[in-house]
Design a protein around this motif. Structure first.
Motif, short mmCIF file in Angstrom:
data_model
loop_
_atom_site.label_atom_id
_atom_site.label_comp_id
_atom_site.label_asym_id
_atom_site.label_seq_id
_atom_site.Cartn_x
_atom_site.Cartn_y
_atom_site.Cartn_z
N THR A 226 0.83 -1.21 0.00
CA THR A 226 0.00 0.00 0.00
C THR A 226 0.86 1.26 0.00
OG1 THR A 226 -1.74 -1.17 1.21
CG2 THR A 226 -1.81 1.25 1.24
N HIS A 229 2.47 2.32 -3.27
CA HIS A 229 1.53 2.89 -4.26
C HIS A 229 0.95 4.22 -3.81
CE1 HIS A 229 1.63 -1.34 -5.64
NE2 HIS A 229 1.36 -0.82 -6.84
N MET A 230 1.45 4.77 -2.70
CA MET A 230 0.97 6.07 -2.24
C MET A 230 1.49 7.17 -3.17
SD MET A 230 1.19 6.12 1.92
CE MET A 230 0.00 5.25 2.92
N PRO A 231 0.61 8.11 -3.58
CA PRO A 231 1.07 9.19 -4.47
C PRO A 231 1.89 10.24 -3.73
CG PRO A 231 -1.25 9.47 -3.94
CD PRO A 231 -0.83 8.16 -3.35
N SER A 232 1.66 10.40 -2.43
CA SER A 232 2.32 11.45 -1.66
C SER A 232 3.60 10.92 -1.01
CB SER A 232 1.36 11.98 -0.57
OG SER A 232 2.05 12.81 0.33
N ASN A 233 4.70 11.63 -1.25
CA ASN A 233 5.97 11.26 -0.62
C ASN A 233 5.91 11.47 0.89
OD1 ASN A 233 7.25 10.51 -3.00
ND2 ASN A 233 7.95 12.61 -3.41
N ARG A 236 3.95 8.65 2.42
CA ARG A 236 4.74 7.43 2.39
C ARG A 236 5.80 7.45 3.48
NH1 ARG A 236 7.00 8.02 -2.35
NH2 ARG A 236 5.15 7.30 -3.46
#
Length: 338
Positions: A226, A229-233, A236
């Motif tokens: 999960t 696949h997070m768009p936000s660094n 994450r």
């Protein structure tokens, strides 16, 4: 070999020959253990206070963390004070009843922490993989059910093992070459065939350790997929920091417990067992709250709020009283504080 007379069992004593007795630098080791114990008491106590006092931390993640701090505080207090007092008094005896009680408490607290760490991994899985349903899956009733399940299962298992271990007849050489009363070193003193029970201890250890550990591995495998696949660094990074703290604690706890209760007795030696026992009874409880708090901005923020609300005002009040007692005026006292 002469056996204990069963009518004198509860009035007899074992001799705990722990790491302080076998070490060549016992004074230095005693000082280090004392410092670690004080650190464990202070850090776990402070974390308990912060989570209890700050209402912003009254969420499942920190309620479980509070239970972990309570377990660490109790676990190290069951072992360490007696170890230090015995060394200072040069008296290492422990009564039959005291040995049984220490074993029961140690097994209960260790087993509860074992299960609690698995529930904490599930909590992180729900928070990261199903954030919109977090308060449904981890509502307060579910959280307290997890805590109660951990305590009940661990205490029942500990009671059964304690009663069965202490029913064996023991030889007259009653030196337990270990830091505390635990099953493996006690079985070495039994004047009876313990192979069947050792197999049961092994099976119980594998069940109690590997099943929760499997749940933890599964939870963090799903978390890793999960997070990747997070768009936000930023999201994450926050998820990885939170989970890495938990994984560090898991690694320390399960590594030591696996060595003691899963590895066959042929891999054990008194010296190794004593080193491992110091690690999981003293070192780990001292480090756990530091691992969780120093890398957690929410806990550090709550710590500053609690200290600022309850500690700092009291400190300033004391300074004011001292100034007033010395005959200084109210204005001077305030100026002195500033």
């Amino acid at each position: 070999m002469e056996l204990w007379n069963s009518s004198f069992t509860w009035g007899s004593s074992f001799i705990l020959v722990g790491i302080l007795n076998d070490s060549g630098a016992s004074e230095l080791l005693c000082a280090m253990i004392t410092i670690l114990y004080m650190l464990a008491i202070a850090s776990n106590g402070l974390l308990l206070l912060v989570i209890t006092m700050d209402i912003r931390l009254h969420v499942p993640m920190y309620l479980l963390l509070r239970q972990l701090s309570l377990l660490d505080l109790l676990f190290t207090s069951v072992i360490t004070p007696k170890t230090l007092l015995d060394y200072l008094r040069r008296e290492n005896s422990i009564s039959f009843g005291g040995c049984a009680l220490q074993m029961f408490l140690a097994l209960t607290l260790g087993g509860t922490e074992d299960l609690l760490l698995a529930f904490m991994a599930y909590d992180r899985y729900v928070a990261i993989c199903h954030p919109l349903n977090y308060m449904i899956f981890m509502r307060p009733r579910v959280c307290w059910l997890m805590v109660a399940t951990s305590w009940i299962l661990a205490s029942l298992s500990a009671l059964g093992h304690t009663m069965y271990t202490m029913h064996f007849p023991f030889c007259m050489s009653l030196e337990i070459r270990h830091l505390l009363c635990e099953i493996p070193p006690l079985l070495k003193l039994a004047c009876a065939n313990t192979s069947g029970y050792e197999l049961l201890v092994y099976v119980t250890g594998v069940t109690f350790l590997l099943l929760p550990l499997s749940a933890i591995v599964a939870s963090y495998t799903l978390i890793l997929f999960t997070v990747l696949h997070m768009p936000s660094n930023e999201g994450r990074k926050k998820a990885l920091v939170t989970c890495s703290s938990h994984l560090t604690v898991v690694g320390m706890f399960y590594g030591a417990a696996t060595f003691m209760y899963v590895l066959p007795s042929s891999f054990h030696s008194p010296k190794q067992d004593n080193v491992i026992s110091v690690f999981y009874t003293i070192v780990t409880p001292a480090l756990n709250p530091l691992i969780y708090s120093l890398r957690n901005k929410e806990v550090m923020g709550a710590l500053r709020r609690v200290l600022g609300k309850y500690v700092l005002p009291a400190h300033i009040t004391l300074i004011l009283k001292l100034h007033m007692k010395n005959g200084l005026g109210k204005g001077k006292a305030l100026n002195g504080c500033l």
